[in-house]
Write a protein that holds these residues in place. Sequence first.
Motif, PDB file in Angstrom:
ATOM      1  N   LYS A   1      -8.252  80.482  47.619  1.00 52.92           N
ATOM      2  CA  LYS A   1      -7.114  80.783  46.749  1.00 52.92           C
ATOM      3  C   LYS A   1      -6.713  82.243  46.871  1.00 52.92           C
ATOM      4  O   LYS A   1      -5.521  82.576  46.999  1.00 52.92           O
ATOM      5  N   ASN A   2      -7.701  83.140  46.812  1.00 52.12           N
ATOM      6  CA  ASN A   2      -7.407  84.570  46.954  1.00 52.12           C
ATOM      7  C   ASN A   2      -6.797  84.885  48.312  1.00 52.12           C
ATOM      8  O   ASN A   2      -5.878  85.711  48.433  1.00 52.12           O
ATOM      9  N   LYS A   3      -7.351  84.220  49.332  1.00 57.42           N
ATOM     10  CA  LYS A   3      -6.827  84.425  50.669  1.00 57.42           C
ATOM     11  C   LYS A   3      -5.374  83.969  50.770  1.00 57.42           C
ATOM     12  O   LYS A   3      -4.522  84.644  51.365  1.00 57.42           O
ATOM     13  N   LEU A   4      -5.082  82.808  50.144  1.00 58.47           N
ATOM     14  CA  LEU A   4      -3.715  82.282  50.150  1.00 58.47           C
ATOM     15  C   LEU A   4      -2.777  83.187  49.352  1.00 58.47           C
ATOM     16  O   LEU A   4      -1.636  83.453  49.777  1.00 58.47           O
ATOM     17  N   GLU A   5      -3.271  83.678  48.186  1.00 67.08           N
ATOM     18  CA  GLU A   5      -2.446  84.572  47.369  1.00 67.08           C
ATOM     19  C   GLU A   5      -2.171  85.880  48.112  1.00 67.08           C
ATOM     20  O   GLU A   5      -1.058  86.420  48.050  1.00 67.08           O
TER      21      GLU A   5
ATOM     22  N   LYS B   1      -2.105  86.229  51.351  1.00 69.42           N
ATOM     23  CA  LYS B   1      -1.158  85.893  52.407  1.00 69.42           C
ATOM     24  C   LYS B   1       0.260  85.782  51.858  1.00 69.42           C
ATOM     25  O   LYS B   1       1.221  86.280  52.457  1.00 69.42           O
ATOM     26  N   ASN B   2       0.384  85.135  50.687  1.00 72.34           N
ATOM     27  CA  ASN B   2       1.702  85.017  50.053  1.00 72.34           C
ATOM     28  C   ASN B   2       2.243  86.378  49.635  1.00 72.34           C
ATOM     29  O   ASN B   2       3.448  86.634  49.722  1.00 72.34           O
ATOM     30  N   THR B   3       1.305  87.259  49.192  1.00 73.69           N
ATOM     31  CA  THR B   3       1.731  88.607  48.808  1.00 73.69           C
ATOM     32  C   THR B   3       2.271  89.363  50.012  1.00 73.69           C
ATOM     33  O   THR B   3       3.327  90.011  49.940  1.00 73.69           O
ATOM     34  N   TYR B   4       1.539  89.276  51.149  1.00 74.31           N
ATOM     35  CA  TYR B   4       2.012  89.911  52.369  1.00 74.31           C
ATOM     36  C   TYR B   4       3.365  89.340  52.798  1.00 74.31           C
ATOM     37  O   TYR B   4       4.271  90.079  53.210  1.00 74.31           O
ATOM     38  N   LEU B   5       3.464  88.019  52.686  1.00 71.30           N
ATOM     39  CA  LEU B   5       4.709  87.363  53.074  1.00 71.30           C
ATOM     40  C   LEU B   5       5.873  87.826  52.176  1.00 71.30           C
ATOM     41  O   LEU B   5       6.978  88.098  52.658  1.00 71.30           O
ATOM     42  N   PHE B   6       5.613  87.926  50.882  1.00 72.49           N
ATOM     43  CA  PHE B   6       6.645  88.375  49.938  1.00 72.49           C
ATOM     44  C   PHE B   6       7.057  89.820  50.234  1.00 72.49           C
ATOM     45  O   PHE B   6       8.250  90.160  50.193  1.00 72.49           O
TER      46      PHE B   6
END
Length: 266
Positions: A65-69, A71-76
């Motif tokens: 979950k942290n890894k996905l968050e 990744k989403n943060t980097y993407l954002f």
Amino acid sequence: MSSTKIPDIKSDRLKALMNFKSGNYKEAFNRLRRVDNLTDGILKKRISSNLSNAVINYHDIIRQKNKLELKNTYLFIWLYLIISILILIIIIFAIIHYKRIYDDKLNHNLIIAQNLRDVLSLKTNEYVEAQTALRELIDNKVKTFNQLCLVIYENNNPHTAKKKISDAVIALIDQFNVDSTKFYVLEDLVNKGYNNIMSDLKTDLPNIKNIDYALFLYSILGFSISSISIFFKEDKISSIYDRKRRLKDKIKKLEPSKSERYLKLL
């Protein structure tokens, strides 16, 4: 280890049943207690194993979950940067575009202002020239009138005065000949006063005769038909009317905007 305990549990259960049937209740009880201890150990071990797996799975889920968050943060962040850059580029292009429009409009206005200054300067020069020509024309008329008055004043004999006045008038009329200097002065004066109408008439009617051209000039200046007939040394006024009618017919063949301009003055 569990694979060795499961046969022992089955064996103890079977032996406890045999002891119970044979009446050896104490041994049967010991066997059952042993089975219970083994079962309890297996259960505790399984519970502990399941709990450890659950904890491990929970941490794995949290980590994923942290890894996905992250990744989403980097993407954002990247998406925000890209959008910001695009907006900045659009703003820069808009500024350049409007600045170019403003510069073009400013240059256009400067050109118009320069043209207006040139036109004003030209019109001022034309006005000065027209004033000069008009002043010369008035001076010539006054000079001619003074000459006639001088003839009358210097001659007490009426017959002699009339003869000299007649000669002076004839000389004055000769000045309005088509090829005379006075004619070109009047032509230039009319061109300046009527927006080059004489030059335009020559351009629009290149085959026009000099006498027709002079007829148009004298008509603009307001000379009567009888005066024009004297300038042209025509005995009959009707010939001037006929010439004027033929000139109108030629003008009517031009474009309406041009013919209207000429006919209004003719």
